[in-house]
Design an enzyme around this catalytic site. Structure first.
Site, mmCIF file in Angstrom:
data_model
loop_
_atom_site.group_PDB
_atom_site.id
_atom_site.type_symbol
_atom_site.label_atom_id
_atom_site.label_comp_id
_atom_site.label_asym_id
_atom_site.label_seq_id
_atom_site.Cartn_x
_atom_site.Cartn_y
_atom_site.Cartn_z
ATOM 1 N N ASN A 7 0.822 -1.197 -0.065
ATOM 2 C CA ASN A 7 -0.123 -0.062 0.056
ATOM 3 C C ASN A 7 0.873 1.107 0.146
ATOM 4 O OD1 ASN A 7 -1.962 1.973 0.467
ATOM 5 N ND2 ASN A 7 -2.674 1.081 2.396
ATOM 6 N N ARG A 91 -2.295 -2.198 -3.767
ATOM 7 C CA ARG A 91 -3.641 -1.324 -3.422
ATOM 8 C C ARG A 91 -3.483 0.265 -4.317
ATOM 9 N NH1 ARG A 91 -5.205 2.943 1.149
ATOM 10 N NH2 ARG A 91 -7.296 3.280 0.535
ATOM 11 N N HIS A 180 -13.022 2.750 -0.042
ATOM 12 C CA HIS A 180 -12.766 1.599 1.013
ATOM 13 C C HIS A 180 -13.605 0.327 0.626
ATOM 14 C CE1 HIS A 180 -13.013 4.983 4.325
ATOM 15 N NE2 HIS A 180 -11.802 4.447 4.133
ATOM 16 N N HIS A 208 -18.158 1.730 7.532
ATOM 17 C CA HIS A 208 -16.619 1.640 7.805
ATOM 18 C C HIS A 208 -16.237 2.818 8.405
ATOM 19 C CE1 HIS A 208 -12.597 0.794 6.157
ATOM 20 N NE2 HIS A 208 -12.207 2.103 6.821
ATOM 21 N N GLY A 210 -13.792 5.012 10.327
ATOM 22 C CA GLY A 210 -12.253 5.208 10.648
ATOM 23 C C GLY A 210 -11.874 6.510 10.644
ATOM 24 N N ASN A 211 -10.683 6.881 10.487
ATOM 25 C CA ASN A 211 -10.400 8.538 10.088
ATOM 26 C C ASN A 211 -11.278 9.098 8.902
ATOM 27 O OD1 ASN A 211 -8.814 10.294 11.315
ATOM 28 N ND2 ASN A 211 -7.046 8.995 11.312
ATOM 29 N N ARG A 241 -12.418 15.295 7.884
ATOM 30 C CA ARG A 241 -12.975 15.918 6.342
ATOM 31 C C ARG A 241 -14.530 16.241 6.509
ATOM 32 N NH1 ARG A 241 -11.499 10.520 3.377
ATOM 33 N NH2 ARG A 241 -9.562 10.249 4.270
ATOM 34 N N ASP A 283 -8.469 12.480 16.148
ATOM 35 C CA ASP A 283 -8.625 11.197 16.815
ATOM 36 C C ASP A 283 -10.023 11.029 17.444
ATOM 37 O OD1 ASP A 283 -8.113 8.870 18.331
ATOM 38 O OD2 ASP A 283 -6.069 8.835 17.543
ATOM 39 N N PHE A 284 -10.562 10.202 17.218
ATOM 40 C CA PHE A 284 -12.007 10.157 17.833
ATOM 41 C C PHE A 284 -11.846 9.831 19.081
ATOM 42 C CE2 PHE A 284 -15.608 10.383 15.100
ATOM 43 C CZ PHE A 284 -14.960 10.647 13.752
ATOM 44 N N ARG A 285 -10.771 9.060 19.673
ATOM 45 C CA ARG A 285 -10.444 8.941 21.161
ATOM 46 C C ARG A 285 -10.247 10.144 21.934
ATOM 47 N NH1 ARG A 285 -6.269 4.246 19.749
ATOM 48 N NH2 ARG A 285 -5.990 5.677 18.189
ATOM 49 N N GLU A 334 -14.992 -0.820 14.887
ATOM 50 C CA GLU A 334 -14.634 -2.157 15.613
ATOM 51 C C GLU A 334 -14.337 -1.964 16.972
ATOM 52 O OE1 GLU A 334 -10.960 -3.133 13.655
ATOM 53 O OE2 GLU A 334 -11.682 -3.097 11.618
ATOM 54 N N GLU A 384 -8.043 -5.301 4.993
ATOM 55 C CA GLU A 384 -8.058 -5.012 3.728
ATOM 56 C C GLU A 384 -6.690 -5.854 2.972
ATOM 57 O OE1 GLU A 384 -8.445 -0.921 5.001
ATOM 58 O OE2 GLU A 384 -9.277 -0.547 3.276
HETATM 59 P P1 ADP Z 1 -7.694 5.017 8.782
HETATM 60 O O1 ADP Z 1 -7.236 3.766 8.280
HETATM 61 O O2 ADP Z 1 -8.712 5.819 8.048
HETATM 62 O O3 ADP Z 1 -6.754 5.824 9.267
HETATM 63 P P2 ADP Z 1 -8.594 3.589 11.010
HETATM 64 O O4 ADP Z 1 -9.449 2.826 10.672
HETATM 65 O O5 ADP Z 1 -7.352 3.244 11.784
HETATM 66 O O6 ADP Z 1 -8.524 4.983 10.111
HETATM 67 O O7 ADP Z 1 -9.332 4.576 12.470
HETATM 68 C C1 ADP Z 1 -8.660 5.384 13.147
HETATM 69 C C2 ADP Z 1 -9.748 6.084 14.242
HETATM 70 O O8 ADP Z 1 -10.257 5.020 14.795
HETATM 71 C C3 ADP Z 1 -9.171 7.106 14.964
HETATM 72 O O9 ADP Z 1 -9.837 8.311 15.196
HETATM 73 C C4 ADP Z 1 -9.085 6.223 16.399
HETATM 74 O O10 ADP Z 1 -9.300 7.253 17.382
HETATM 75 C C5 ADP Z 1 -10.400 5.339 16.218
HETATM 76 N N1 ADP Z 1 -10.005 4.512 17.359
HETATM 77 C C6 ADP Z 1 -8.971 3.408 17.180
HETATM 78 N N2 ADP Z 1 -9.086 2.523 18.469
HETATM 79 C C7 ADP Z 1 -10.212 3.102 18.966
HETATM 80 C C8 ADP Z 1 -10.591 3.000 20.421
HETATM 81 N N3 ADP Z 1 -10.232 1.808 21.071
HETATM 82 N N4 ADP Z 1 -11.925 3.675 20.652
HETATM 83 C C9 ADP Z 1 -12.198 4.591 20.087
HETATM 84 N N5 ADP Z 1 -11.787 4.754 18.752
HETATM 85 C C10 ADP Z 1 -10.736 4.034 18.582
#
Ligand code: ADP
Length: 396
Positions: A7, A91, A180, A208, A210-211, A241, A283-285, A334, A384
Site C-alpha cells: 500500500n 492497493r 474503501h 466503515h 475510521g479516520n 474531512r 482522533d476519535f479517542r 470495531e 484489507e
Molecule cells: P484510517 O485507516 O482511516 O486512518 P482507522 O480505521 O485506523 O483509520 O481508524 C482510526 C480511528 O479509529 C481514530 O480516530 C481512532 O481514534 C479510532 N479508534 C481506534 N481505536 C479506538 C478505540 N479503542 N476507541 C475509539 N476509537 C478508536
C-alpha cells in the site's frame, strides 16, 4: 504461496507478507519519510519484536529494496530469498470506470491507472510509483492491482449520477465512485459468514468508521450505493474531512475569508470533520475523552457524527427496501462500543436492538444485536491486506 501486499503512499509504504494457504501474516511493516531526511523502516516478523531501522530511502525503489532486505534478513527476516515471493498485490485507490474488479498488472493496465490520476491526484501517482518500483526489482513476479473503487462499480446510474450538467460526466467523468471498496466487500462477506448465510441472500449495510469513514449498501452481494463520491470527501463527518455540506458554503466562505477554492478544498479535507468542529483532535479517542470531560463542542461533534451515520443507514435501508444486517468496522466501528450503541439508538424502528453485553467488544468478529433481532448488528474487523492477498491469489 507468499504474497507481498503493498500500500504505497507519496512518502510512505505499508507492506505485509501473507502466506496464502494459511492466511498467516508472516511479517509486516512501514517505510516512512521516503525521499525525505530521516527515512525509517519499521519491520515486524510474526511473533518477534518490532525493529526500527533508520536508513536512507531517497525513492520508492530503494524503499522496496529495504523491504526485501528486511524480509530476507538473517535475524528479522521470514524468507530466504526473493524467490519465495510468489506474487505482489497492490492497493490502488482509483480505478475510475475502467476497473470493476482486480486485474493482473501489465503495461496496458499501468496506462489505464495513469489515466485515472486526475481523479485521485494525491494517491494514484504514488500507487503507480510503488508498482513500478516492484516491477523493476521483481520483473518476473506477477502483480495484481486491487482498486478501492472497484467494488462500488455495480452502483446503478441513479446512485452515481450527480444533479449536475450531464456534460461534466461525459467530459470529465464527474460521478460518484466510492472508496474503501475492498473493506466494504470483505466486511459484507464476513458478516454473511458470521450469520451463517449467503451474502447473495442478504441486504447488508456496512459502516466503515475510521479516520476516513463511509457507509455502503450491499444488496444481495452487490454494492448499490455508498456515501463517498467523486473523492473521499463526501458523506459522513470524518476525522478531518467535512463530509456532506451545502456546496454553496464553499463560495460563501471563499468570499468572506478571501481565500481561493484550492485553500477551501484544503480546509474541507484537512481542517474540518471532528477536528475542525472541536479544535481538539482528529482522533476519535481524544474527542471521546473531551466529551466525557464535558467539552460541549466535542459532545456536539460526536452527536453529529452518530446522527449522520444513522441517517445514512436509514437512507440505505430505504434504497434496498429493507435491511438484514448492519456491520460496523474500521478504527471507530470495531473498537468503540459507545459509538455503536449511540448509532443503534436511532435504529429501533428497523426492528433491531443492541445487546449491550455482546456489544462490549473490541476488534473481534461478533454479532452484537439481541437474539431474535429482526435486523442483525455485527462488529467485523476489516482486513484489507488479507482481502488484497485473496484477490491476488484468485487472479493467479
Ligand atoms: P484510517 O485507516 O482511516 O486512518 P482507522 O480505521 O485506523 O483509520 O481508524 C482510526 C480511528 O479509529 C481514530 O480516530 C481512532 O481514534 C479510532 N479508534 C481506534 N481505536 C479506538 C478505540 N479503542 N476507541 C475509539 N476509537 C478508536
Amino acid at each position: 504461496m507468499n504474497i507481498l501486499v503493498i500500500n504505497c503512499g507519496s512518502s510512505s509504504l505499508k507492506y505485509q507478507l501473507i502466506n496464502s494457504e494459511s492466511e498467516e501474516v508472516l511479517a509486516k511493516g512501514l517505510c516512512e519519510r521516503i525521499g525525505l531526511e530521516g527515512s525509517l523502516i519499521t519491520h515486524q516478523a510474526a511473533g518477534k519484536e518490532k525493529v526500527k531501522i533508520e536508513t536512507p530511502m531517497q525513492n520508492h525503489t530503494l524503499a522496496i529494496k529495504q523491504v526485501i532486505s528486511a524480509l530476507t534478513d538473517a535475524e528479522h527476516g521470514v524468507i530466504a530469498s526473493l524467490d519465495e515471493i510468489g506474487a505482489v498485490g497492490h492497493r490502488v485507490v482509483h480505478g475510475g470506470e475502467k476497473f470493476s474488479t482486480s486485474v493482473i498488472i501489465d503495461d496496458e493496465v499501468m496506462k489505464a491507472i495513469e489515466e485515472c490520476n486526475d481523479l485521485a491526484p494525491l494517491h494514484n501517482p504514488a500507487n503507480l510509483i510503488g508498482i513500478n518500483s516492484c516491477r523493476e526489482i521483481m520483473p518476473n513476479v506477477p502483480m495484481v492491482a486491487v482498486f478501492d473503487t472497484a467494488f462500488h462499480q455495480t452502483m446503478p446510474k441513479k446512485a452515481y449520477l450527480y444533479g449536475l450538467p450531464y456534460e461534466y460526466y461525459e467530459k470529465y467523468k464527474v460521478r460518484r465512485y466510492g472508496f474503501h471498496g475492498t473493506s466494504h466487500d470483505y466486511v459484507s462477506a464476513r458478516a454473511a459468514e458470521l450469520l451463517g448465510k449467503k451474502r447473495e441472500d442478504l441486504k447488508i449495510i456496512v459502516c466503515h468508521l475510521g479516520n476516513g469513514a463511509s457507509v455502503s449498501a450491499v444488496d444481495h452481494g452487490k454494492c448499490i450505493d455508498t456515501s463517498m463520491g467523486l473523492t473521499p470527501l463526501e458523506g459522513l463527518i470524518m476525522g478531518t474531512r467535512s463530509g456532506d455540506i451545502d456546496p454553496a458554503i464553499c463560495d460563501f466562505i471563499c468570499q468572506k475569508e478571501n481565500i481561493t477554492p484550492a485553500q477551501m478544498n484544503n480546509i474541507l479535507n484537512k481542517k474540518s470533520g471532528v477536528y475542525g468542529m472541536t479544535g481538539i483532535s482528529s482522533d476519535f479517542r481524544d474527542i471521546e475523552n473531551a466529551a466525557y470531560a464535558g467539552d460541549e463542542k466535542a459532545i456536539a461533534a460526536l452527536d453529529a457524527f452518530h446522527y449522520k451515520v444513522a441517517k445514512y443507514i436509514g437512507a440505505y435501508a430505504a434504497a434496498m427496501n429493507g435491511v438484514d444486517a448492519i456491520a460496523f468496522t474500521a478504527g471507530v466501528g470495531e473498537n468503540n462500543k459507545v459509538g455503536r450503541s449511540e448509532i443503534a439508538n436511532y435504529l429501533g424502528y428497523l426492528g433491531t436492538s443492541m445487546d449491550e453485553e455482546k456489544n462490549n467488544v473490541r476488534g473481534e468478529d461478533r454479532i452484537i444485536s439481541k437474539d431474535g433481532s429482526k435486523v442483525a448488528m455485527l462488529c467485523v474487523p476489516t482486513n484489507e491486506e488479507l482481502a488484497i492477498a485473496r484477490q491476488t491469489l484468485a487472479l493467479l
